[in-house]
Each structure stands twice: as C-alpha cells, then as structure tokens.
Design a protein around this motif. Structure first.
Motif, PDB file in Angstrom:
ATOM      1  N   UNK B  63       0.859  -1.190   0.000  1.00  0.00           N
ATOM      2  CA  UNK B  63       0.000   0.000   0.000  1.00  0.00           C
ATOM      3  C   UNK B  63       0.889   1.232   0.000  1.00  0.00           C
ATOM      4  N   UNK B  64       0.652   2.071  -0.983  1.00  0.00           N
ATOM      5  CA  UNK B  64       1.544   3.220  -1.185  1.00  0.00           C
ATOM      6  C   UNK B  64       0.770   4.524  -0.958  1.00  0.00           C
ATOM      7  N   UNK B  65       1.365   5.404  -0.180  1.00  0.00           N
ATOM      8  CA  UNK B  65       0.789   6.745   0.023  1.00  0.00           C
ATOM      9  C   UNK B  65       1.893   7.777  -0.166  1.00  0.00           C
ATOM     10  N   UNK B 101       2.090  -7.125 -10.559  1.00  0.00           N
ATOM     11  CA  UNK B 101       1.008  -7.645 -11.388  1.00  0.00           C
ATOM     12  C   UNK B 101       0.089  -6.505 -11.859  1.00  0.00           C
ATOM     13  N   UNK B 102      -0.296  -5.653 -10.924  1.00  0.00           N
ATOM     14  CA  UNK B 102      -1.143  -4.525 -11.290  1.00  0.00           C
ATOM     15  C   UNK B 102      -1.000  -3.424 -10.231  1.00  0.00           C
ATOM     16  N   UNK B 103      -1.360  -2.214 -10.646  1.00  0.00           N
ATOM     17  CA  UNK B 103      -1.384  -1.089  -9.706  1.00  0.00           C
ATOM     18  C   UNK B 103      -2.750  -0.430  -9.861  1.00  0.00           C
ATOM     19  N   UNK B 104      -3.464  -0.286  -8.773  1.00  0.00           N
ATOM     20  CA  UNK B 104      -4.772   0.377  -8.881  1.00  0.00           C
ATOM     21  C   UNK B 104      -4.971   1.326  -7.704  1.00  0.00           C
ATOM     22  N   UNK B 285      -4.206   6.940  -2.259  1.00  0.00           N
ATOM     23  CA  UNK B 285      -3.279   5.808  -2.048  1.00  0.00           C
ATOM     24  C   UNK B 285      -3.397   4.860  -3.229  1.00  0.00           C
ATOM     25  N   UNK B 286      -2.331   4.137  -3.476  1.00  0.00           N
ATOM     26  CA  UNK B 286      -2.308   3.155  -4.565  1.00  0.00           C
ATOM     27  C   UNK B 286      -2.011   1.780  -3.970  1.00  0.00           C
ATOM     28  N   UNK B 287      -2.550   0.770  -4.613  1.00  0.00           N
ATOM     29  CA  UNK B 287      -2.244  -0.600  -4.196  1.00  0.00           C
ATOM     30  C   UNK B 287      -1.398  -1.233  -5.286  1.00  0.00           C
TER      31      UNK B 287
END
Lengths: 279, 465
Positions: B63-65, B101-104, B285-287
């Motif tokens: 988890x990115x912020x 795999x993916x970023x959402x 935030x991005x996952x």
C-alpha cells in the motif's frame, strides 16, 4: 634372526596385544625354533601349509589352557593328511587356526606363501573365501536355504556373477551326486547327503586347501567311507591339499597319505601311510 | 558381497521370521503414520491460512501513500526534499517494477444513496469504494450473490449485505450476527437502480482569488453536487480487501475502480492536493499488487526508494509463519515419539535374530563373509523394515488425515455451515521425507545389532546349538 621372523613376531604381538600375558609365554625365543621359523617362513617353500611353533591358549577361569602348544607341521600340495588325537588334543583348534577363523597367540601359519598372522580381518575373510573350503562334523548347512542356495552362498560372498554361480553350483552338486536334490532343504536330506552338499559348498570356489573337521563323525561307517572316497577323489582330481581332523584311525589309514598325531595340544609325531597313498 | 546379494539375503531373512518382522514393521508404520498425521494437520492448517491470506489480497499487496510531514519529523531527520506526488507518473513507475502484477487506486469517497423508487430525503450516507477486476478472486466473493461487474467502466454497483438491509429498511442485525440477506431480499435489490449523490470536482480556472494571492493554477477546482444512477448487480457479505489502506470507514457500495475514477468524485485527500498544487490527477493511495507474495518485501523496499510511503503486512504474516513452524515442530516431536518406540522394536527384533542365527553367522564367516558383510545384512534388514514401515505409515497417515478430514467437514457442513476444507494435507515431500526419516531411524536402530552380529567370534558361533 631374519626380517621375516621379526615381522611375524611383531604382528603376533599386535594381534594379541590385549592378552600379552599369554603371548609372552609362547614367544619364539630358542635358537632351534628361530632356525626352524626361518626355514618355515621361506615363502617360496613347496609346502601348501606350514605352521611354526603355533600356540593358542585359552583362559578358563583363572587358568590358561594350552589348546595348541608349539605345533609345527607342514602339508605338501595335493597331500591328504589326517590330524589324529583324542578329544581335547587340539586338532580342531589347529584346523580353525589354519582356516583363519581363529588367531594364534604366537607362532606363524603360512599357507601358499601367505603368513596369516600378518593379515587383517578383511584379508582373512578373503583368504577363507578363496583359499580354503571347510567341511564340518555337523554339516553346517544353512537350514532355511535349499541345497542349491547353500552351495551358491560362498560364491555370493566371493562376488561371482549370477550366471556363473548357477553353472558352478550345478556342476558342484552334480559332482557329489545331488543334482536332482537342488531344491531340497537340508532337513529333507540324510546325513550323508547333507555332508556331500557341504562338500560341494566347500569346493565350489575352487579352494587350494580343504579343511575337514571330523567329516564322518555324524555318519555311519558305510556313508563315512563314501564321503572320504569322494574327498579323496576330488582332492586328487583338483590337486587340492586336504587336512582332515578325525579320531578314527582305521578310517584314516584307508584314505590319507600321512597321519599327524596330537596330544594335549602338542605334536606327538607323524607317520606316512603307504596304504592310503597307494590307493 | 554385492549390494543386490546383500539385499536378497536380508529380504530372505526377513521372510523367514515373517510374523515377527511384520509386527515390527507394523509398529514402525504406526509411528510414521502418527508423525505424518500430526505434521499433515500442521501443514494443512498453514496452507489454509496461506490460501485465505493470499485470497484476502493483503499478503500480496503493497500500500503506497504520499509521504506525510504533518509533524515535521522528516525535517527533523534532515530530509529537506519535498514529498513526491502520488500521481500518474508514480503509478506508471510502480507498474514498471519487476514482479508487479497490477497497480490500482485505493478509491474511497463519500456519497448518499437511495433506491430509484424512494424519495430523496430517504437517502443514506455511506462510503463508496472502487474495486479492480482482479478483486473477483477475493475470498469475499465466495458466498457472493449476483454477478461481478461486467466491465471496469460499467455504471454498476455491488453492495454490502448490511447496507442492503439499510436500503430495504430492514431492522439492523444485532452486533456479530450474520449480515446475510435471504434470497428473496437479494432478489429485491438485484437489477435495481441505485442513485448516488456525490461531490464532483469540477475544474474551474475562474475560481475567485483574494488580492495578492498567486495566480490560480489548474489544480484548483470547484465541488459540485452530482447524481449518478448505478445498477445493483451483486450483494456481498463481507467487504473485499477489508482492512487495507485505511480510509473514512467501511466501503458499503463498491464500483468498478475505472468507473469510480471517471466520476471525478471528491475524495478525503483532495484538500491536500489542492494545497500542494501541481498538475494532473493525484491519488490518495495506490495498491501495488505483486505476482508472488515472497516478492512483497523487495517491491516495498523499491517503492520506498522511489520516495513514497509503503506498507505491507508481510511482517505480520512472518510472525504467523513462525508460530506455525513452532506448532509443526511440536507436532513432529509428538509424532516422533511413536516412531522412537517402534525403533526399539527393531533393536529387539534384530537382537533376537542374532540369537537365533548365531550359527548361521558362524557358517557365513567360515565361508568367507567379512565382518562388514554380516553387518550390512543386518543393517539392510533394519533399512528394509524402515522403508516398508515408512511407506505403509505414510499411506496410513494420509488415510487417517482423509478420514478425519471427512468427519470434520461433515460436522462443519452440518452444524456450522462452513464450506469443506482440507485441514489435513499430505504433500508429496512430506510422504517422501517420512519414508526417509523412517529409514534413517531404522538404520540407527540397526547399528547396535549389526555391529554386535559382526563382532561374533566365528568359532564360538559355529559351536552354538
């Protein structure tokens, strides 16, 4: 004293290092014995078997029993010799020493130029495997194996290939007249048949020396005669030296070339047997 | 003596005392079975946990912020660089990392909801969330009613069951009760239009500025009230990816993340974006979803190096794994006790065999068997018993696991209404390791009898009656 004798003594001491008290009494010390030993350990000697001042003591409680006490004998190649003596005279002990099943406290055993006292346990096992065949009074066949399997056993130990094992086992059983009893177990055979099977087993690795410990002891006289007849025939055919322990002198006189007499572990004397040799 | 001859003789000896050796072998197999059963329970539970965690999406995600500096801690640490914005460029840089795999976007926003045939004053305030297409594999959809989104930009909604109760004006369930709706209740919701009222960010360069303020940039926006009709396509009992990323609360209405982003909804972090300024879209935030969970620490580290806050719960899972290891060790020790007792049976059997075959050993030595040959025969006998017992025990352990599994599942299905699970799991490596361990223990047990047989004096042995 030559180097060979010194080497022999050293090895005897090392073998019996744990009971050196016994060994000390039997170390070769006299001048006569040294001369004899020196001759005996000539590894190019013509004899198949030679023992020199052989000593084997056993402890029984606090006392020491001299089972074999300074015995020096020799057997020529192809000779059929009987070791005669009363019970407890040391015949079987001497045979076990020559077979490499037992170790002497002192003295030397030279078989086909090889001093057994210098061999380690593995080399002794190899010696038993290739050089000697043994026949016992009580046959000593493995009861849960068939005759064929019993005869095959020494070849398994000698790592003979399976196909060759089969051919040689069949041939050996045929020689002793048991080719039709291969699948039978020892318990299904008569004493004479069992001894013949034991003889086939002893000979299957083509040994140079056959050691027989009272091979007729458990047999009737007719069967005993047959067995000795067989041994004699095979030994002559194969030029094999036979040392046979027995206390039946008349039987021995009929077959052997020479008789050696033992008493209380000592060599009492020996005599050529012209009757047996002439046969 | 050659290997196969030794094995053949060992096998013959084992057959000769068939009953005794079979019982000893059975003892070993019971020991191995207990070991396998114990360990397979530990492994099965660990596997279930790993599967559940994997499907929860918590253990393969970072988890990115954007870096925060509300209390000046970064400045105190001497970090004077301004925090990097979490924008499309950042998202693209995360997508390029190896193993991603993916970023959402972890999308959350506030909204008011009502069913199409109700009055506007009956609207219910709640949190709306975005779900990527990959969320279909989440365990939350195991007991899902309806269907998943038809596409990432479809105006469709999946609602949580307890929010469904609110929409249907049903009395709330007591705390900790199952929020599940009946099939009839779900049918009353599926296919219905759901009106979403929300605040939309509307870019407006003519926004008013006070005298002396810097010239307005295009990050300024107005917020306007908008309505969007959504079709309810599914009802889910638990929130997918629950516990992830924080946010204003439980996300009761879920939209395809692509569609949710296209609505340009006002999000909780938008005020900060406004203050910080800058171009383009900002994410709260991005996952970052990783293909293999073991890559999570590496990706987390790389994201941090790129200048963002990154968080994963791999550390938590590592602690759980350690607990499982401890449990496995405990179970293995407990299971091995039976095998240790069985190994004493081997010692006993072989010592008995030496007594019985004393003369035979003497004969073999007289025929030229070395001490090593005799030792190997007994050693292989022990090894054969270990191998047979190990194979049988592994099978027995597997069977015990299956039977208990069956019984447990029968109970759970009937009384607790839980889907059947594999609590006992025997992987191939466990079966092979159990056989190997059994052989090892048996060989160790055979050491003493084998060396005792090898040491027998042939002269004494031949005299034995």
């Amino acid at each position: 004293m030559d180097e060979a004798v010194r080497r022999s003594r050293r090895s005897n001491h090392s073998v019996n290092g744990s009971d050196s008290g016994e060994t000390v009494t039997a170390v070769v010390t006299s001048k006569e014995t040294s001369v004899e030993s020196s001759r005996a350990l000539d590894f190019k000697a013509p004899e198949a078997v030679r023992t020199v001042s052989l000593v084997r003591h056993y402890r029984l409680g606090g006392s020491i029993i001299p089972a074999v006490d300074g015995v020096s004998i020799a057997a020529n190649r192809g000779e059929f010799i009987a070791l005669l003596g009363a019970s407890g005279s040391g015949k079987s002990t001497l045979l076990n020493l020559i077979a490499g099943l037992d170790r002497p406290n002192s003295g030397a055993i030279v078989v086909e130029g090889q001093n057994l006292a210098t061999l380690n346990p593995l080399e002794l096992a190899q010696y038993r495997r290739h050089m000697v065949g043994m026949v016992f009074q009580s046959f000593n066949l493995v009861p849960n194996m068939t005759l064929y399997e019993n005869v095959e056993l020494p070849m398994r130990l000698a790592e003979v290939r399976r196909r060759e094992r089969k051919a040689r086992a069949c041939e050996a059983l045929e020689k002793v007249g048991l080719s039709d009893r291969m699948k039978h177990r020892p318990s299904e055979m008569s004493g004479g048949e069992q001894q013949r099977a034991a003889l086939a087993r002893a000979l299957v690795n083509q040994p140079k020396i056959l050691l027989a410990d009272e091979p007729t002891g458990n047999l009737d006289s007719k069967t005993g005669n047959e067995i000795l007849e067989l041994i004699r025939g095979l030994s002559r055919g194969l030029d094999m030296t036979v040392l046979m322990v027995t206390h039946e002198r008349p039987l021995a006189e009929r077959f052997v070339d020479r008789m050696i007499f033992l008493g209380d572990g000592k060599l009492l004397g020996e005599t050529q047997n012209k009757l047996g040799a002439a046969k | 003596m050659k290997f196969y001859d030794t094995i053949e003789l060992a096998g013959r000896n084992l057959r000769e005392a068939g009953l005794r050796n079979s019982l000893t072998t059975l003892g070993i197999s019971v020991g191995v079975a207990s070991l396998v059963a114990m360990l397979s329970l530990g492994i099965g539970l660990q596997r279930l946990f790993a599967q559940a965690m994997g499907r929860s999406g918590l253990f393969d995600s970072v988890f990115v912020t954007q870096r925060q500096d509300l209390r000046g801690t970064r400045l105190a640490q001497g970090d004077l660089t301004p925090p990097k914005p979490l924008d499309d460029a950042a998202r693209s840089s995360f997508e390029k990392l190896l193993g991603v795999q993916e970023v959402y976007s972890y999308f959350t926003a506030m909204g008011e909801f009502r069913l199409e045939d109700t009055r506007p004053e009956d609207s219910h305030f709640s949190v709306v969330g975005g779900l990527p297409p990959s969320a279909r594999g989440s365990e939350a959809f195991d007991d899902f009613q309806g269907r998943f989104f038809s596409s990432d930009d479809a105006p469709e909604a999946i609602i949580l069951a307890d929010f469904g109760r609110v929409l249907l004006d049903l009395p709330p369930e007591p705390a900790n009760a199952d929020p599940k709706l009946t099939t009839d209740q779900v049918q009353r919701l599926l296919g219905k239009d759901l009106i979403l009222r929300f605040g939309q960010r509307s870019a407006d360069s003519s926004s008013p500025t006070a005298p002396g303020d810097p010239a307005p940039d295009n990050s300024a926006f107005n917020v306007v009230r908008k309505e969007q009709t959504l079709k309810i396509v599914g009802v889910v009992n638990n929130e997918p990816y629950r516990g992830m990323g924080g946010g204003p609360g439980r996300r009761a209405v879920l939209l395809p993340v692509g569609f949710a982003e296209s609505l340009n909804m006002m999000q909780p972090g938008d005020v900060r974006s406004l203050i910080s300024g800058g171009q383009g879209r900002r994410y709260n935030s991005l996952v970052v979803r990783v293909a293999k969970s073991q890559d999570v620490p590496r990706i987390e580290e790389q994201v941090k190096k790129l200048g963002y806050n990154a968080f994963s719960i791999v550390d938590a899972s590592r602690n759980v794994t350690n607990v499982f290891r401890f449990v496995d060790l405990f179970l293995a020790i407990f299971g091995s006790l039976a095998l240790a007792v069985a190994s004493l049976g081997i010692v006993n059997t072989l010592v008995m065999a030496i007594m019985e075959r004393r003369r035979e050993i003497g004969i073999m030595k007289a025929l030229g068997a070395s001490d090593g040959d005799v030792k190997r025969i007994f050693f292989y006998e022990a090894g054969c018993m270990g191998m047979l017992g190990g194979g049988l025990g592994a099978g027995l352990g597997w069977l015990i696991g299956r039977v208990i599994n069956f019984g447990t599942n029968l109970y759970l299905e009937r009384w607790v209404e839980v889907k059947p699970q594999n609590f006992w799991y025997v992987p191939l490596w466990l079966a092979l390791a159990a056989i190997g361990f059994s052989v090892l223990v048996s060989l160790s047990a055979g050491l003493y009898p084998a060396s005792r047989a090898a040491r027998l004096d042939p002269v004494q042995a031949l005299r034995h009656e």
